[in-house]
Design an enzyme around this catalytic site. Structure first.
Site, PDB file in Angstrom:
ATOM      1  N   LYS A  64     -10.716  -7.017  -6.234  1.00 34.95           N
ATOM      2  CA  LYS A  64     -11.333  -5.741  -6.594  1.00 34.95           C
ATOM      3  C   LYS A  64     -10.424  -4.900  -7.474  1.00 34.95           C
ATOM      4  CE  LYS A  64     -13.494  -5.609  -2.321  1.00 34.95           C
ATOM      5  NZ  LYS A  64     -13.643  -5.115  -0.969  1.00 34.95           N
ATOM      6  N   LYS A  93      -5.539 -14.176  -8.757  1.00 39.65           N
ATOM      7  CA  LYS A  93      -6.799 -14.393  -8.060  1.00 39.65           C
ATOM      8  C   LYS A  93      -7.786 -13.269  -8.334  1.00 39.65           C
ATOM      9  CE  LYS A  93      -6.025 -12.183  -3.679  1.00 39.65           C
ATOM     10  NZ  LYS A  93      -6.313 -12.227  -2.269  1.00 39.65           N
ATOM     11  N   LYS A 128       0.826  -1.203   0.000  1.00 38.79           N
ATOM     12  CA  LYS A 128       0.000   0.000   0.000  1.00 38.79           C
ATOM     13  C   LYS A 128       0.860   1.254   0.000  1.00 38.79           C
ATOM     14  CE  LYS A 128      -4.401  -1.732   1.417  1.00 38.79           C
ATOM     15  NZ  LYS A 128      -4.539  -2.634   2.561  1.00 38.79           N
TER      16      LYS A 128
END
Ligand code: TRP
Length: 372
Positions: A240, A237, A130
């Site tokens: 979002k 995978k 992040k």
């Protein structure tokens, strides 16, 4: 909808309601839930609700770390709540609440931070990811390639800050778990490191204050391997941020279109050749939603080179819809009943706060924050 065929018999020795073990989990309020969330988490939550004392929440404070639009955040909390209920979580059996409705969590987060090192937080994989995103730095080629992100964060003079909430995300998550004295935390593999930190913080607290106050919570799986739901874009995978998702709320047309556009390959060239990744991913999805016969049929067709991907996708879309359409109907229904949603979270918060207040009282007492 509870299906306990291969569930290990839960030991009835927990500190939860009726002597049950305590289960806690949550999902961040950052967008609608997709099939990955459903098979990775939500479905497990539902399967656990009869045998455990379960507490499930919507993590809205955690969502703040990535600065959502305030209106969107609020709508999102309601979306996830409706999706929990639509998937089959029963508000009478479980404690269902919104994280920010339990202010005890925020206070305990402050207290717990006193025992958490910024070094260990900076080494957390999710933080590095992040932080890189916040500063616009691309990830290093391999895990062993150190890109010195820590130095870049400290040296950074631009307005692209890495906020402190992002750094202390694992403290907040540990508190979510420890404030309930949870035994089990059903989460995906990507959350293992956070769970490891939770156990470490619990041990550290116990040893610093010389009291065996916190237990050590562990992940939970139903005997079957932990499920990784692939996306529709051929690799990786479902997620979002990857834009490869099938959402529970997708309508029939959208869903069919997405599946028909899924990445495939040029088709098998010779009998029994190895299955390529994009096709393997479609088979994995099929394993989740279709009957074993259907899967077998397409695997055989691949092996003898008679497979037609159009047929495979059509069938896959059909079988996904059988799972998601009834849930979608319920989501729409529940989502439009704000009064019901508000009743559910009021009751949930009341129950959660009772437990949380007791833990917080103990923690304050142990740490020496006492009334004069
Ligand atoms: N970090 C989790 C996620 O991103 C969400 C979460 C927050 C959570 N607090 C938790 C999960 C406590 C389990 C227990 O998915």
């Amino acid at each position: 909808m509870s299906d306990n065929n291969n569930t290990p018999a839960p030991e009835q020795t927990g500190k939860g309601k009726d002597g049950k073990k305590i289960v806690l989990s949550g999902i961040r309020a950052t967008g609608n839930l997709h099939l990955g969330n459903y098979y990775g988490a939500l479905n497990k939550f539902v399967r656990m609700q009869d045998d455990y004392d379960c507490r499930y929440f919507v993590a809205d404070l955690h969502a703040l770390t990535t600065h959502p639009d305030p209106k969107m955040l609020h709508e999102n909390v309601k979306d996830i709540l409706a999706e929990y209920l639509a998937a089959g979580l029963d508000p009478e059996k479980n404690t269902i609440y919104v994280q920010s409705d339990v202010p005890e969590i925020s206070e305990m987060y402050l207290l717990m931070n006193m025992h958490v090192g910024i070094g260990e937080l900076m080494r957390t994989a999710s933080f590095k990811d992040k932080a890189r995103k916040a500063l616009g730095i691309s990830a290093p080629e391999s895990d062993s390639d150190d890109d010195g992100i820590e130095k870049q964060i400290i040296g950074n003079q631009t307005n692209q800050r890495v906020n402190a909430g992002l750094l202390t995300y694992p403290t907040l998550m540990a508190v979510d778990i420890l404030i309930h004295h949870a035994d089990f935390v059903p989460v995906g593999k990507d959350q293992e490191q956070h769970l490891e930190l939770t156990r470490r913080f619990a041990r550290r607290f116990n040893s610093f204050y010389k009291t065996p106050y916190f237990g050590e919570p562990v992940n939970f799986n139903f005997g079957d391997h932990s499920i990784k739901v692939p996306g529709l874009d051929g690799s990786g995978k479902m997620g979002k941020s990857e834009g490869n998702c099938i959402y529970l709320i997708d309508d029939e047309k959208t869903l069919r279109k997405k599946v028909m556009r899924a990445v495939t390959d040029e088709g098998p060239k010779e009998p029994n050749q190895e299955v390529s990744e994009p096709i393997r991913n479609l088979f994995t999805l099929m394993e989740l939603v279709s009957t074993p016969d259907t899967l077998e049929h397409f695997k055989n067709a691949y092996a003898d080179c008679s497979i037609r991907y159009g047929d495979l996708k059509k069938q896959l879309a059909e079988d996904i819809l059988k799972v998601t359409l009834p849930i979608r109907e319920r989501i729409l229904d529940i989502r439009s009943n704000e009064e019901y949603l508000s009743r559910v979270v009021r009751q949930g918060a009341e129950r959660a706060r009772e437990v949380a207040a007791e833990t917080l009282r103990d923690v304050r007492q142990i740490m020496g924050i006492r009334k004069i």
